[in-house]
Structures are given as C-alpha cells and as structure tokens.
Design an enzyme around this catalytic site. Structure first.
Site, PDB file in Angstrom:
ATOM      1  N   TYR A   1     -14.663 -11.836  -0.047  1.00  0.00           N
ATOM      2  CA  TYR A   1     -15.400 -10.490  -0.284  1.00  0.00           C
ATOM      3  C   TYR A   1     -16.603 -10.751  -0.878  1.00  0.00           C
ATOM      4  O   TYR A   1     -17.791  -9.979  -0.718  1.00  0.00           O
ATOM      5  CB  TYR A   1     -14.707  -9.373  -0.759  1.00  0.00           C
ATOM      6  CG  TYR A   1     -13.598  -8.869  -0.118  1.00  0.00           C
ATOM      7  CD1 TYR A   1     -13.885  -7.821   0.740  1.00  0.00           C
ATOM      8  CD2 TYR A   1     -12.141  -9.383  -0.113  1.00  0.00           C
ATOM      9  CE1 TYR A   1     -12.855  -7.272   1.509  1.00  0.00           C
ATOM     10  CE2 TYR A   1     -11.362  -8.711   0.705  1.00  0.00           C
ATOM     11  CZ  TYR A   1     -11.491  -7.647   1.691  1.00  0.00           C
ATOM     12  OH  TYR A   1     -10.761  -7.173   2.649  1.00  0.00           O
TER      13      TYR A   1
ATOM     14  N   ARG B   1      -3.547   7.084   1.136  1.00  0.00           N
ATOM     15  CA  ARG B   1      -3.933   8.044   1.887  1.00  0.00           C
ATOM     16  C   ARG B   1      -2.730   8.602   2.890  1.00  0.00           C
ATOM     17  O   ARG B   1      -3.155   9.846   3.364  1.00  0.00           O
ATOM     18  CB  ARG B   1      -5.093   7.794   2.549  1.00  0.00           C
ATOM     19  CG  ARG B   1      -6.255   7.893   1.609  1.00  0.00           C
ATOM     20  CD  ARG B   1      -7.504   7.829   2.010  1.00  0.00           C
ATOM     21  NE  ARG B   1      -7.777   6.531   2.615  1.00  0.00           N
ATOM     22  CZ  ARG B   1      -8.932   6.082   3.183  1.00  0.00           C
ATOM     23  NH1 ARG B   1      -9.954   6.732   3.054  1.00  0.00           N
ATOM     24  NH2 ARG B   1      -9.119   4.710   3.397  1.00  0.00           N
TER      25      ARG B   1
ATOM     26  N   ARG C   1       0.689  -1.054  -0.033  1.00  0.00           N
ATOM     27  CA  ARG C   1      -0.045  -0.046   0.002  1.00  0.00           C
ATOM     28  C   ARG C   1       0.696   1.272  -0.046  1.00  0.00           C
ATOM     29  O   ARG C   1       0.524   2.419   0.785  1.00  0.00           O
ATOM     30  CB  ARG C   1      -0.994  -0.163   1.152  1.00  0.00           C
ATOM     31  CG  ARG C   1      -1.795  -1.072   1.396  1.00  0.00           C
ATOM     32  CD  ARG C   1      -2.995  -1.037   0.504  1.00  0.00           C
ATOM     33  NE  ARG C   1      -4.055  -1.917   0.551  1.00  0.00           N
ATOM     34  CZ  ARG C   1      -5.204  -1.790   1.102  1.00  0.00           C
ATOM     35  NH1 ARG C   1      -5.492  -0.749   1.677  1.00  0.00           N
ATOM     36  NH2 ARG C   1      -6.180  -2.929   1.109  1.00  0.00           N
TER      37      ARG C   1
ATOM     38  N   ARG D   1      -7.191  12.267  -4.808  1.00  0.00           N
ATOM     39  CA  ARG D   1      -8.147  11.937  -4.336  1.00  0.00           C
ATOM     40  C   ARG D   1      -9.297  12.991  -4.058  1.00  0.00           C
ATOM     41  O   ARG D   1     -10.513  12.499  -4.086  1.00  0.00           O
ATOM     42  CB  ARG D   1      -8.318  11.067  -3.282  1.00  0.00           C
ATOM     43  CG  ARG D   1      -7.661   9.520  -3.408  1.00  0.00           C
ATOM     44  CD  ARG D   1      -8.893   8.661  -3.905  1.00  0.00           C
ATOM     45  NE  ARG D   1      -9.657   8.180  -3.016  1.00  0.00           N
ATOM     46  CZ  ARG D   1     -10.956   8.298  -2.561  1.00  0.00           C
ATOM     47  NH1 ARG D   1     -11.317   9.327  -3.129  1.00  0.00           N
ATOM     48  NH2 ARG D   1     -11.359   7.847  -1.602  1.00  0.00           N
TER      49      ARG D   1
ATOM     50  N   ASP E   1      -6.881  -2.315  -7.177  1.00  0.00           N
ATOM     51  CA  ASP E   1      -7.534  -2.988  -6.071  1.00  0.00           C
ATOM     52  C   ASP E   1      -7.575  -4.464  -6.471  1.00  0.00           C
ATOM     53  O   ASP E   1      -7.909  -4.808  -7.586  1.00  0.00           O
ATOM     54  CB  ASP E   1      -8.671  -2.193  -5.724  1.00  0.00           C
ATOM     55  CG  ASP E   1      -9.001  -2.858  -4.226  1.00  0.00           C
ATOM     56  OD1 ASP E   1      -8.412  -2.338  -3.087  1.00  0.00           O
ATOM     57  OD2 ASP E   1      -9.892  -3.865  -4.157  1.00  0.00           O
TER      58      ASP E   1
HETATM   59  O1  1CP Z   1       0.088   0.698  -3.160  1.00  0.00           O
HETATM   60  C1  1CP Z   1      -0.261  -0.357  -3.375  1.00  0.00           C
HETATM   61  O2  1CP Z   1      -0.148  -1.315  -2.738  1.00  0.00           O
HETATM   62  C2  1CP Z   1      -1.150  -0.401  -4.491  1.00  0.00           C
HETATM   63  C3  1CP Z   1      -2.736  -0.136  -4.390  1.00  0.00           C
HETATM   64  C4  1CP Z   1      -3.692  -1.298  -3.668  1.00  0.00           C
HETATM   65  C5  1CP Z   1      -3.318  -2.743  -3.200  1.00  0.00           C
HETATM   66  C6  1CP Z   1      -2.323  -3.568  -3.574  1.00  0.00           C
HETATM   67  C7  1CP Z   1      -4.787  -0.974  -2.997  1.00  0.00           C
HETATM   68  C8  1CP Z   1      -5.462   0.367  -3.298  1.00  0.00           C
HETATM   69  N1  1CP Z   1      -5.355  -2.114  -2.740  1.00  0.00           N
HETATM   70  C9  1CP Z   1      -4.654  -3.295  -2.770  1.00  0.00           C
HETATM   71  C10 1CP Z   1      -4.984  -4.469  -2.333  1.00  0.00           C
HETATM   72  C11 1CP Z   1      -6.183  -4.838  -1.421  1.00  0.00           C
HETATM   73  N2  1CP Z   1      -7.390  -4.225  -1.414  1.00  0.00           N
HETATM   74  C12 1CP Z   1      -5.869  -5.912  -0.618  1.00  0.00           C
HETATM   75  C13 1CP Z   1      -4.834  -6.877  -0.499  1.00  0.00           C
HETATM   76  C14 1CP Z   1      -3.838  -6.208   0.530  1.00  0.00           C
HETATM   77  C15 1CP Z   1      -4.017  -6.341   1.982  1.00  0.00           C
HETATM   78  O3  1CP Z   1      -4.395  -7.439   2.483  1.00  0.00           O
HETATM   79  O4  1CP Z   1      -4.113  -5.108   2.459  1.00  0.00           O
HETATM   80  C16 1CP Z   1      -7.216  -5.953   0.044  1.00  0.00           C
HETATM   81  C17 1CP Z   1      -7.661  -6.716   1.133  1.00  0.00           C
HETATM   82  C18 1CP Z   1      -8.039  -4.914  -0.462  1.00  0.00           C
HETATM   83  C19 1CP Z   1      -9.557  -4.778  -0.374  1.00  0.00           C
HETATM   84  C20 1CP Z   1      -9.582  -3.202  -0.097  1.00  0.00           C
HETATM   85  N3  1CP Z   1      -9.742  -2.025  -0.672  1.00  0.00           N
HETATM   86  C21 1CP Z   1      -9.838  -2.712   1.398  1.00  0.00           C
HETATM   87  C22 1CP Z   1      -9.921  -3.511   2.671  1.00  0.00           C
HETATM   88  C23 1CP Z   1     -11.289  -3.623   2.984  1.00  0.00           C
HETATM   89  C24 1CP Z   1     -11.505  -4.529   4.395  1.00  0.00           C
HETATM   90  O5  1CP Z   1     -12.098  -4.020   5.454  1.00  0.00           O
HETATM   91  O6  1CP Z   1     -11.516  -5.876   4.353  1.00  0.00           O
HETATM   92  C25 1CP Z   1     -10.147  -1.160   1.292  1.00  0.00           C
HETATM   93  C26 1CP Z   1     -10.085  -0.182   2.408  1.00  0.00           C
HETATM   94  C27 1CP Z   1      -9.962  -0.896  -0.214  1.00  0.00           C
HETATM   95  C28 1CP Z   1      -9.958   0.210  -0.897  1.00  0.00           C
HETATM   96  C29 1CP Z   1      -8.550   0.863  -1.307  1.00  0.00           C
HETATM   97  N4  1CP Z   1      -7.484   0.046  -2.198  1.00  0.00           N
HETATM   98  C30 1CP Z   1      -6.570   0.744  -2.306  1.00  0.00           C
HETATM   99  C31 1CP Z   1      -6.713   2.062  -1.351  1.00  0.00           C
HETATM  100  C32 1CP Z   1      -5.801   3.159  -1.369  1.00  0.00           C
HETATM  101  C33 1CP Z   1      -7.868   1.890  -1.088  1.00  0.00           C
HETATM  102  C34 1CP Z   1      -8.622   3.228  -0.143  1.00  0.00           C
HETATM  103  C35 1CP Z   1      -9.578   3.968  -0.928  1.00  0.00           C
HETATM  104  C36 1CP Z   1      -9.157   5.429  -0.748  1.00  0.00           C
HETATM  105  O7  1CP Z   1      -8.147   5.955  -1.279  1.00  0.00           O
HETATM  106  O8  1CP Z   1     -10.043   6.098  -0.363  1.00  0.00           O
END
Ligand code: 1CP
Length: 348
Positions: free
Chosen positions: A151, A31, A27, A40, A76
């Site tokens: 999910y 943010r 990540r 964003r 994502d």
């Molecule tokens: O920089 C990076 O790593 C690339 C971007 C990236 C990646 C690899 C994002 C952006 N998401 C992911 C993978 C991802 N998404 C995973 C696997 C990694 C991990 O275990 O953390 C998972 C489980 C998700 C699902 C997801 N997407 C969540 C978690 C939900 C939960 O509570 O279970 C969330 C909050 C997102 C949205 C998201 N994805 C990425 C960002 C920056 C965000 C936040 C959105 C925003 O900017 O408002």
C-alpha cells in the site's frame, strides 16, 4: 491475564480442547451491519478509528448481535502509518498521496512511538476490556510488513501491485530497508496493543499471495520473523494470515506463530497436513457461502468442520473478509450453526 480455559477462542489458539469450536468473522464490524452504517452516517472512517468510544462501540456491535467467541478491535492495518510520517486518507480504501518509492523517502520515515501516534487505539482497547464479556477476548492486529509495503509504495489498493513489485525487484536494498522499518513499527504497535489489554494478536498478510515462494522467502518471510523476534517476550497467542498462501504454507510452518489463518482456496485438511500438529488453524468458509440458501450454507459450514477434523486447535472463520452486501441473518445462522454442531455432548 490470558487464561485460556474461560475462553474457547484462547483455548483453541493454544490447541487445547474447549466446549465448542470458537467462531469469529474477518471484518465482522462493518458495512453489512445497519448499526455500523448508522454510526458511519455521522462520522467518516478516519474519525471513527480515532474516537475511542466510537471504535469500541462498533467493535462491540457484532458481539452483541451474534455472540461471536472473539472481538477484533475496530481499526485498520493502515492506521499506524501516519505515525511514521505517511499521509493517509480513506476513499473508502486507503489512499496515500505521496507514496514511498525511493531510498530517500524510506530514510525520511520517522520512527514510530505507539503512545504518541496511536493513543486512540490504546484507549479503545482499554475501554473494550471493561466492556467485553470474558467469553469474547479482544484481538489486536496489524498489517504484516509486505502487505503494508504494497500500500505505501503503490499509493492505494490494486489487483497486481505492479509499482510495489517493481520497487521490490528493482531497488531491493531500499525496499528491504522499508520492509524492515515497517516490521519494527509493527512489532512496537502490537506490543503496545498487548500492553493496553489485547488478548491475542493477528498479522494480516493480505497480499502475501502476490509473491511466488522464492520471493516470499526472500522478502516477506524474514520481516514477519523480525516482527515475531521483537515480540519475543509478549505472551499472547499470535495469528498469521497469509492470504492466497497455498504455495507458501511450507515456509509459514517455520514461523513462531500459534495460529495460521487459511483462505477459502485451501482445504483445511491440506493446510493441516502441511502445517503439522504444532499450529492451530483458523478459517475458512468462502464468504460467498453466506449468499447461499440456509441448507446449502449449513452444508458448507459442516464441510469446513469436517476438513478441520476432530483435533483441538480450529477457530472457525471465513476464508477472507465478509462482503458488505451480506444479510446479517445469515451471519447469525453461521455462528449458531457452528456452536450447535460442535457443542461437546451435542449434535456433533
Ligand atoms: O471487524 C474487523 O475485522 C475490524 C476492522 C478492520 C480490519 C481488521 C478494518 C475496517 N480493516 C481491517 C484490516 C484491513 N484493512 C486489511 C486486512 C484484511 C483483509 O485482507 O481484508 C486490509 C487489506 C485493509 C485495507 C483497507 N482498508 C481496504 C482494502 C483496500 C484495497 O482495495 O486493497 C479498505 C476498503 C479499508 C477501509 C476499511 N477498513 C475497515 C472498514 C470497515 C473499511 C471500510 C471503510 C468504511 O466503513 O467506509
């Protein structure tokens, strides 16, 4: 295309020595970075992932600021699911209004066509390959089938994913059919990313640790193997991250992956002992270490490096995604410290 000698990251994936231990952060675009928050403010998350120029821009942001040894495509794990007919929103985590909870819903899923469903992802990869320095190869990624399953059945995030596990244990035939469809989509998606120019591929199994070893072996492992089999001819290093997978590592050893990501709960020496010398490892600083004073942060980084040992094949990373309240200056300190501490002929 993927010559490992020019990149410490690609060298480490292949367990070859390099000039320093490569480092990137799960990540790393997101943010905690003011420049990401600025983007964003103008567009929502889905629009950001579907606009190749913007997705490329936020992928580059941490590379420009910190000089990491790898970039990860900004997208994502949920992104490709729309191509199978799954509805998807982010608020800010994924929300699926019509979750898949029975055999009929599994049958109704559409087969996935990467060029048709995710042209914006492939275009972002092409832009990035022009813009990234050779020192920062591009990692493409996907969710592992069991994590996507969690999910799409639950309908969103959860601590326990009880609905998803109830479906898995209660209607195993339909659940396995869903897992296999997700595996086939994932393989096609990763293959398309490699063909567009991704130089390594990562599979996030963020919820693998919700399963005990028997259920992991029965339900999750075979569909990871299915993805890998279908990727057979794709010559890119593959990283598999079984989050909270301490009790699963003996099974993970059987997977034909190059690198195993280790969460922060398992010491890297323990992971190495179980995985043997045929796999590189990635990890595993506790993301909370970034909230400690500089000296303590550096002590904890040194401990991870000591645990990894001197053999080639360690990619430094956090043991899970970076917290969004992290101070970017601490990330700079981390990247610089790993580079200085491990430079060949340097202080290490
Ligand atoms: O920089 C990076 O790593 C690339 C971007 C990236 C990646 C690899 C994002 C952006 N998401 C992911 C993978 C991802 N998404 C995973 C696997 C990694 C991990 O275990 O953390 C998972 C489980 C998700 C699902 C997801 N997407 C969540 C978690 C939900 C939960 O509570 O279970 C969330 C909050 C997102 C949205 C998201 N994805 C990425 C960002 C920056 C965000 C936040 C959105 C925003 O900017 O408002």
């Amino acid at each position: 295309m993927s010559t490992s000698t020019s990149s410490p990251f690609l060298a480490a994936c292949r367990r070859q020595p390099s000039t320093h231990t490569p480092v990137w952060i799960m990540r790393q675009a997101g943010r905690y970075l003011p420049e990401y928050r600025e983007v964003r403010e103008k567009v929502d998350f889905l629009t950001l992932t579907k606009t190749p120029e913007l997705a490329a821009e936020v992928t580059l942001q941490p590379i420009r600021r910190f000089g990491m040894d790898a970039a990860i495509l900004f997208s994502d794990i949920m992104t490709p699911l729309e191509g199978m007919g799954v509805d998807l929103e982010f608020a800010p985590g994924p929300v699926i209004a019509r979750p898949i909870r029975n055999a009929a819903a599994v049958t109704a899923l559409r087969p996935f066509e990467a060029e048709e469903s995710v042209p914006f992802v492939l275009e972002a990869i092409r832009i990035l390959r022009h813009e990234l320095p050779t020192s920062a190869p591009l990692i493409g990624f996907a969710g592992a089938p069991f994590t996507l399953f969690c999910y799409v059945v639950e309908g969103g995030g959860s601590k326990t994913f009880s609905t998803a596990k109830a479906f898995l244990f209660g209607d195993s035939a339909a659940a396995v059919s869903l897992l296999e469809k997700l595996a086939d989509m994932t393989a096609a998606y990763l293959r398309a990313q490699a063909e567009a120019g991704a130089q390594a591929l990562m599979l996030f199994d963020s919820w693998a640790g919700l399963l005990g070893p028997l259920d992991y072996r029965r339900f999750a492992l075979p569909v990871v193997t299915r993805v890998l089999d279908r990727l057979g001819t794709v010559d890119r290093p593959i990283i598999y991250f079984p989050n909270q997978g301490a009790t699963l590592l003996a099974d993970v050893t059987t997977l034909a992956v190059d690198v195993v990501g280790i969460d922060w709960r398992t010491p890297l020496s323990v992971a190495r002992a179980t995985l043997g010398s045929a796999k590189a490892i990635q990890g595993n600083l506790d993301p909370a270490a970034l909230f400690a004073p500089a000296a303590e942060l550096e002590r904890r980084i040194d401990r991870v490096l000591e645990e990894a040992g001197p053999a080639p094949g360690h990619i430094f990373n956090l043991g899970h995604g970076i917290e969004r309240t992290t101070d970017p200056d601490q990330v700079a300190r981390l990247v610089d410290h790993v580079h200085e501490r491990t430079a060949v002929g340097g202080a290490a």
